[in-house]
Structure formats: C-alpha cells, structure tokens
Design a protein around this motif. Structure first.
Motif, short mmCIF file in Angstrom:
data_model
loop_
_atom_site.label_atom_id
_atom_site.label_comp_id
_atom_site.label_asym_id
_atom_site.label_seq_id
_atom_site.Cartn_x
_atom_site.Cartn_y
_atom_site.Cartn_z
N ASN A 174 -1.26 -14.09 -15.99
CA ASN A 174 -2.53 -13.81 -15.31
C ASN A 174 -2.99 -12.37 -15.52
O ASN A 174 -3.47 -11.70 -14.60
N GLU A 175 -2.84 -11.90 -16.74
CA GLU A 175 -3.16 -10.51 -17.05
C GLU A 175 -4.67 -10.26 -17.02
O GLU A 175 -5.46 -11.09 -17.47
N PRO A 176 -5.11 -9.11 -16.45
CA PRO A 176 -6.53 -8.75 -16.47
C PRO A 176 -6.96 -8.31 -17.86
O PRO A 176 -6.14 -7.88 -18.67
N LEU A 177 -8.25 -8.39 -18.13
CA LEU A 177 -8.76 -8.06 -19.45
C LEU A 177 -8.44 -6.62 -19.85
O LEU A 177 -8.17 -6.33 -21.02
N TYR A 178 -8.42 -5.70 -18.87
CA TYR A 178 -8.18 -4.30 -19.21
C TYR A 178 -6.78 -4.08 -19.77
O TYR A 178 -6.54 -3.11 -20.50
N LEU A 179 -5.86 -4.99 -19.47
CA LEU A 179 -4.51 -4.86 -20.01
C LEU A 179 -4.54 -4.90 -21.54
O LEU A 179 -3.74 -4.22 -22.20
N TYR A 180 -5.45 -5.66 -22.11
CA TYR A 180 -5.55 -5.73 -23.57
C TYR A 180 -5.99 -4.38 -24.14
O TYR A 180 -5.56 -3.99 -25.22
N THR A 181 -6.84 -3.67 -23.38
CA THR A 181 -7.26 -2.33 -23.82
C THR A 181 -6.07 -1.38 -23.81
O THR A 181 -5.86 -0.62 -24.76
N VAL A 182 -5.29 -1.42 -22.73
CA VAL A 182 -4.09 -0.58 -22.64
C VAL A 182 -3.13 -0.91 -23.77
O VAL A 182 -2.57 -0.01 -24.43
N TYR A 183 -2.95 -2.19 -24.02
CA TYR A 183 -2.02 -2.60 -25.08
C TYR A 183 -2.52 -2.13 -26.46
O TYR A 183 -1.72 -1.71 -27.29
N SER A 184 -3.82 -2.17 -26.66
CA SER A 184 -4.36 -1.72 -27.95
C SER A 184 -4.12 -0.22 -28.16
O SER A 184 -3.94 0.24 -29.29
N PRO A 228 0.85 -1.21 0.00
CA PRO A 228 0.00 0.00 0.00
C PRO A 228 0.88 1.25 0.00
O PRO A 228 1.95 1.28 0.63
N GLY A 229 0.44 2.27 -0.70
CA GLY A 229 1.19 3.52 -0.73
C GLY A 229 2.25 3.59 -1.80
O GLY A 229 2.89 4.63 -1.98
N ILE A 230 2.44 2.50 -2.55
CA ILE A 230 3.40 2.49 -3.66
C ILE A 230 2.67 2.91 -4.93
O ILE A 230 1.70 2.28 -5.34
N SER A 231 3.13 3.98 -5.54
CA SER A 231 2.45 4.52 -6.73
C SER A 231 3.10 4.01 -8.00
O SER A 231 4.22 3.45 -7.98
N ILE A 232 2.45 4.24 -9.12
CA ILE A 232 3.02 3.88 -10.42
C ILE A 232 4.29 4.69 -10.67
O ILE A 232 5.23 4.20 -11.30
N PRO A 234 -2.54 4.17 -19.14
CA PRO A 234 -2.04 4.32 -20.51
C PRO A 234 -0.90 5.33 -20.61
O PRO A 234 0.01 5.16 -21.42
N TYR A 235 -0.94 6.38 -19.77
CA TYR A 235 0.11 7.40 -19.79
C TYR A 235 1.47 6.77 -19.46
O TYR A 235 2.45 6.98 -20.18
N TYR A 236 1.52 6.01 -18.37
CA TYR A 236 2.80 5.41 -17.98
C TYR A 236 3.17 4.24 -18.88
O TYR A 236 4.35 3.94 -19.06
N ALA A 237 2.18 3.59 -19.44
CA ALA A 237 2.48 2.54 -20.41
C ALA A 237 3.19 3.15 -21.62
O ALA A 237 4.18 2.60 -22.13
N LYS A 238 2.70 4.30 -22.08
CA LYS A 238 3.33 4.99 -23.21
C LYS A 238 4.72 5.49 -22.84
O LYS A 238 5.65 5.40 -23.63
N LYS A 239 4.86 6.04 -21.60
CA LYS A 239 6.18 6.48 -21.13
C LYS A 239 7.16 5.32 -21.14
O LYS A 239 8.32 5.45 -21.54
N SER A 240 6.70 4.17 -20.67
CA SER A 240 7.57 2.99 -20.63
C SER A 240 7.97 2.57 -22.04
O SER A 240 9.13 2.21 -22.28
#
Length: 276
Positions: free
Chosen positions: A197-207, A123-127, A172-178
């Motif tokens: 074990n990726e969540p479904l929303y990860l596919y949205t971020v990847y798209s 807890p308390g660890i940010s992206i 998505p912002y940090y995904a793009k930064k990465s």
C-alpha cells in the motif's frame, strides 16, 4: 511453500555453497582479527563470533570483511546520535505499539522477516527514532547464526499513510542513510524489501535512491500495492499475519520482550568504536 525448519544438511549447503564457508573457519577468523588489531585507532570486539558474522556477510572474503568492520564503526563515528542504541522509555513505548517487529517464523529460505506498519506509528515518534530502533533490531538479529547464513527480508506496510502526518518517513536523506547501512555498513545479508500500500511519493524517493543502489539490491525491491497475492509469491501466507491476508495470529509484544531483554548488550556496544 512452508515454514522453515532447521535442517543440518540445508545449513551445510547454505554455508558452503552460498557464502563459501570453509569446514573450519578459524583460519579466516584469525586472519580477520589480525587485520582489525592493526587498525590502531579502533576499539572493536575481538571474539570469534563477532569476526564470523562479518566474514559471513562478505562470503569469507577477509579483506572485504575487514572493510565492512571499518565501515560499521565509521558510520557510528560520523553519526553518534543515530547510532546511540541506549533503550529509552520512549523506545519501549514505540516498540510496544507494534510499529516494528520481527515475525516469529522464518521464510522457506530460512530468512528472518522484519515488519514496519505505518498505521501503528504513535504521535511524537520521529524518523530518527525509527532509524535507531531499526539499528537495535539489526544488532540483535545479526547475532543469530541462522540469520547470518540465510539473511533477512523486510516488509514495509504504508496502510494508513497520510502526507501531513507521515511525510517525514519518506525523507530522501534517511532513505539514503538506510541504503548506506544496508549496502556498506552492516553485517547482514538483506535479501528482499517488500512495500505494501505504498504512496505514490515513495516512487519519487526510490527514484532518487536508485542510482546509489547496487544492481543486486535493486532486484530485491518489490512494490505490491494492495495485491497480497503478489506478496505471497515471495512469502508464504501461513507465516504472515492476517492483516497481510495470511493465516498467522501474532502479538508482537512477545518479540518486543525478547528484544528488550538484550538492553544490556545494546548498551555495551557503545564502548566500541574509533578513537581518533
């Protein structure tokens, strides 16, 4: 597949065939250093080892290596807080949690293996914290000659993901930064990204990210769900921890101590950059 063993003939093959490294790289090193000195606003490391890792990352194309150095320092200039690699007490607690670390053995191609485990995030660890720690890790392993030659791969394990608790890690912002760091700003060869074990929303971020990725990198992204046999097709189970259905008993605290021993080096990196 078996644990990687350093062999002089194998490294010679990697350096000459894969990254076009000449038998004597000094000429390319000197040429690159001259270009860096010509950027009057840039204060950079000038030693041979620093030049060499950028040359290896761009397969000894000197102009591309120079552009990579400029991108590397421009990223720091544009995002000073994210690229502040001072090791805080919070960083230490985060590292000791076992959330991110490097495995002790290289894969069959000589590549270092990075691991991220969602269920270990405190807890308390940010992206932002995760992003900075990852940069620290990249800075340290980019100094390893073997890794400069063979590259690295990453495993992101989303076991235990809960939307309300962990949604920020799918920004998505940090995904793009990465993606920008991986493709344009860092002197390492990123050879594979494996999601467990990726969540479904990860596919949205990847798209969202996918149009910004070069074709070469897209081909290195793999989604495995809960199928560890799928992961084992790329990475041998004898070098993977038991929670990836592997055979390795491994306490990441040993690796954390090695990283923290580089604290002064990471601090010294802050003296370099653009001044304009």
């Amino acid at each position: 597949m078996s644990e990687f063993q350093i062999d002089s003939s194998e490294w010679k093959f990697k350096s000459q065939k894969e990254i076009n490294e000449p038998s004597d790289p000094q000429l390319a090193i000197d040429e690159l250093r001259t270009l860096v000195k010509g950027d009057i606003f840039l204060k950079s490391r000038m030693d041979d080892a620093f030049m060499l890792k950028f040359l290896r990352a761009r397969k000894f194309q000197v102009n591309k290596a120079f552009k990579l150095i400029q991108n590397y320092f421009e990223a720091k200039e544009k995002n000073p807080k994210l690229f502040d690699l001072t090791v805080s007490s919070k960083n230490k607690v985060f590292l000791e949690s076992g959330t991110v670390f490097m495995l002790p053995h290289r894969d069959q191609h000589g590549r270092e293996i990075y691991v991220f485990r969602m269920d270990k995030v405190l807890p308390g660890i940010s992206i932002e914290d995760v992003f900075k720690i990852n940069l620290m890790i990249l800075e340290v392993i980019s100094e390893h000659p073997e890794t400069q030659l063979a590259g690295m791969i990453a495993i992101a394990d989303f076991t235990g993901f809960k939307w309300l608790k962990h949604y920020q890690y799918l920004s998505p912002y940090y995904a793009k930064k990465s993606a920008e760091v991986v493709q344009e700003s860092f002197p390492l060869r990123f050879q594979g990204f494996h999601f467990i074990n990726e969540p479904l929303y990860l596919y949205t971020v990847y798209s969202i990210m996918k149009p910004f990725l070069k074709e070469k990198l897209r081909c290195r992204v793999h989604f495995h769900g809960s199928n560890f046999n799928s992961l084992h097709k790329y990475i041998a189970p004898n070098i993977l921890p038991t929670y990836f259905d592997g055979n390795l008993e491994f306490d990441p605290i040993t690796w954390v101590q090695q990283l923290l021993s580089k604290e002064q080096y990471l601090k010294e990196l802050g003296q370099y950059g653009y001044n304009r």
